[in-house]
Scaffold this active site. Structure first.
Site, PDB file in Angstrom:
ATOM      1  N   CYS A   1       0.209   1.610  13.218  1.00 47.98           N
ATOM      2  CA  CYS A   1      -1.255   1.679  13.314  1.00 47.98           C
ATOM      3  C   CYS A   1      -1.648   1.313  14.748  1.00 47.98           C
ATOM      4  O   CYS A   1      -2.541   0.494  14.964  1.00 47.98           O
ATOM      5  CB  CYS A   1      -1.930   0.782  12.279  1.00 47.98           C
ATOM      6  SG  CYS A   1      -1.474  -0.963  12.382  1.00 47.98           S
TER       7      CYS A   1
ATOM      8  N   GLY B   1       0.802  -1.219   0.000  1.00 46.58           N
ATOM      9  CA  GLY B   1       0.000   0.000   0.000  1.00 46.58           C
ATOM     10  C   GLY B   1       0.833   1.265   0.000  1.00 46.58           C
ATOM     11  O   GLY B   1       0.537   2.221  -0.723  1.00 46.58           O
TER      12      GLY B   1
END
Length: 461
Positions: free
Chosen positions: A233, A116
């Site tokens: 995250c 990503g």
């Protein structure tokens, strides 16, 4: 939802009781689906003209959009197979967006799978410089390679190594480094409830040790004056601000930089560290109850100026190419530096410029795989098809994306193309949908023999 007591206590301390309640209330809201346009293939404005579904801008990402994942399936559209976009959670778009990569840079994505961030870094390079993308897991690195090739990124080195193994090869080599570090995943609890169980097995203390090892290894591969972006995250101060504090203690030549802001961003928290460095307020925390995205932490740092001791510049010598390869390249409207073409066995690669000797490194790909030499013939690769633009190849079959033959091609079927070519035409043709390449086929007698890569084929629902 039942959250671990230790996590609840730490989050309450971070947010305060009232704001923590707002955080837990957001668990009842729908998740956010994101799509990021591949600006190496199409501009944002041009993509919006052809987008098959309604999109809403992600306000802090220039090429990011929300879509309704309950109503549409962007992964089941020819434009996905053309590499025009990547499906990515909106907050996860932020790290690669905020690392200021410029064409010509040497860039490293340390923990890159599934791609990503790496695909966005590669798109920013616009086919110049070099993107080194690494993931310790060889199985995950295979998925990373596919996504990079789907995006048409050819100036790549794809490794599957422990980051420390790369240091001797790339000491002070890279202009920009991104570390999206392995973490306890607290920011994903709302999106993926399985992350809670994983947190109970391996929490912040486990990942903090890994993160500290990675950031100090990466620091050695960054040139003086270069920039490093660290992200997770998770919400844990141990994995976030305290990891940055550790890096600054070990490498005091680094400084924290300001990033382009957004009204939903929260400042980093110096109060959770030992030194309470106010510069930590320049780091960014993303909380899911304050904006439309999941939890993230981002820190941008610059390495102090100095003299880099790693210079691998200089051109090699041009090589005489096999006739069949020369003949094929004659149909490609692009200038190749022949000194960068490397033949290993049957496979032909176009290497990035100025890379070190990589003997001893475990890699999945070095450079753009152009294709294979087979019994006096050259067979172009899927990676080359995705790297080309329609105007860069002489022989084209361009279908409207709505033509049923596009899906049939993506399924691996042979196509009748008598309405598009004459009986005398033959050879390698680049198949496109609305002008965007999908792959190659071999034409003969107005029939296209399918050469779409079997592992990429369209699978029925």
């Amino acid at each position: 939802m039942n959250l671990p007591k230790a996590f609840e206590e730490e989050m309450t301390a971070l947010l305060g009781a009232e704001d923590y309640k707002r955080y837990t209330d957001c668990f009842g809201e729908s998740r956010h689906y994101g799509l990021r346009v591949n600006t190496a293939k199409i501009s944002v404005d041009d993509f919006l003209k052809i987008a098959p579904w309604p999109l809403e801008r992600v306000p802090w990402i220039r090429n990011g959009f929300y879509y309704d994942g309950d109503k549409v399936q962007p992964a089941k559209h020819p434009y996905y197979f053309a590499g025009l976009y990547y499906l990515q959670e909106p907050s996860a778009m932020t790290p690669a967006d905020r690392l200021p990569v410029e064409p010509g840079d040497r860039v490293l994505d340390v923990c890159a799978a599934p791609g990503g961030k790496a695909t966005e870094l590669g798109a920013k390079l616009q086919g110049t410089g070099v993107l080194a993308a690494n993931d310790l897991s060889s199985s995950r690195a295979k998925g990373l390679l596919k996504n990079l090739e789907l995006f048409g990124i050819g100036n790549v080195l794809v490794f599957s190594e422990e980051p420390g193994k790369l240091v001797p090869y790339f000491r002070e080599y890279f202009d920009k480094i991104l570390i999206d570090a392995p973490c306890s995943g607290e920011g994903m609890f709302r999106k993926d409830r399985k992350m809670v169980r994983a947190w109970e097995e391996h929490g912040p203390e486990y990942f903090s040790k890994i993160q500290r090892s990675i950031v100090t290894q990466a620091a050695q591969m960054l040139r003086p004056g270069g920039m490093l972006l660290y992200s997770t995250c998770t919400f844990s101060p141990l994995e976030n601000e305290q990891t940055i504090e550790y890096l600054l203690e070990q490498y005091p030549e680094f400084e924290i930089c300001e990033m382009e802001g957004y009204e939903g961003f929260s400042a980093g928290m110096p109060e959770v560290t030992e030194q309470k460095d106010e510069n930590l307020k320049k780091t960014v925390r993303i909380f899911p109850h304050r904006m439309k995205g999941e939890g993230h932490f981002i820190a941008l740092l610059k390495k102090g100026e100095g003299i880099s001791g790693h210079d691998v510049s200089g051109k090699g010598r041009a090589k005489k190419l096999p006739e069949e390869l020369e003949e094929f390249l004659g149909a490609v409207n692009r200038e190749f530096d022949l000194s960068r073409i490397e033949i290993r066995g049957e496979k032909v690669y176009y290497m990035p410029e100025g890379i070190p000797d990589l003997k001893g490194v475990r890699f999945l790909r070095t450079g753009l795989l152009l294709g294979e030499l087979k019994k006096k013939r050259f067979e172009p690769s899927q990676a080359l098809a995705m790297n080309l633009k329609k105007e860069e190849y002489r022989y084209i079959l361009d279908f409207p994306a709505s033509d049923e033959r596009v899906i049939r091609y993506l399924r691996g079927e042979t196509l009748d193309v008598g309405d598009l070519v004459s009986a005398k035409e033959k050879g390698w043709y680049l198949v496109c949908a609305d002008g965007y390449p999908l792959g190659f086929g071999k034409l003969g007698n107005q029939t296209l023999k399918n050469k779409y890569l079997p592992g990429w084929r369209w699978q029925s629902l």
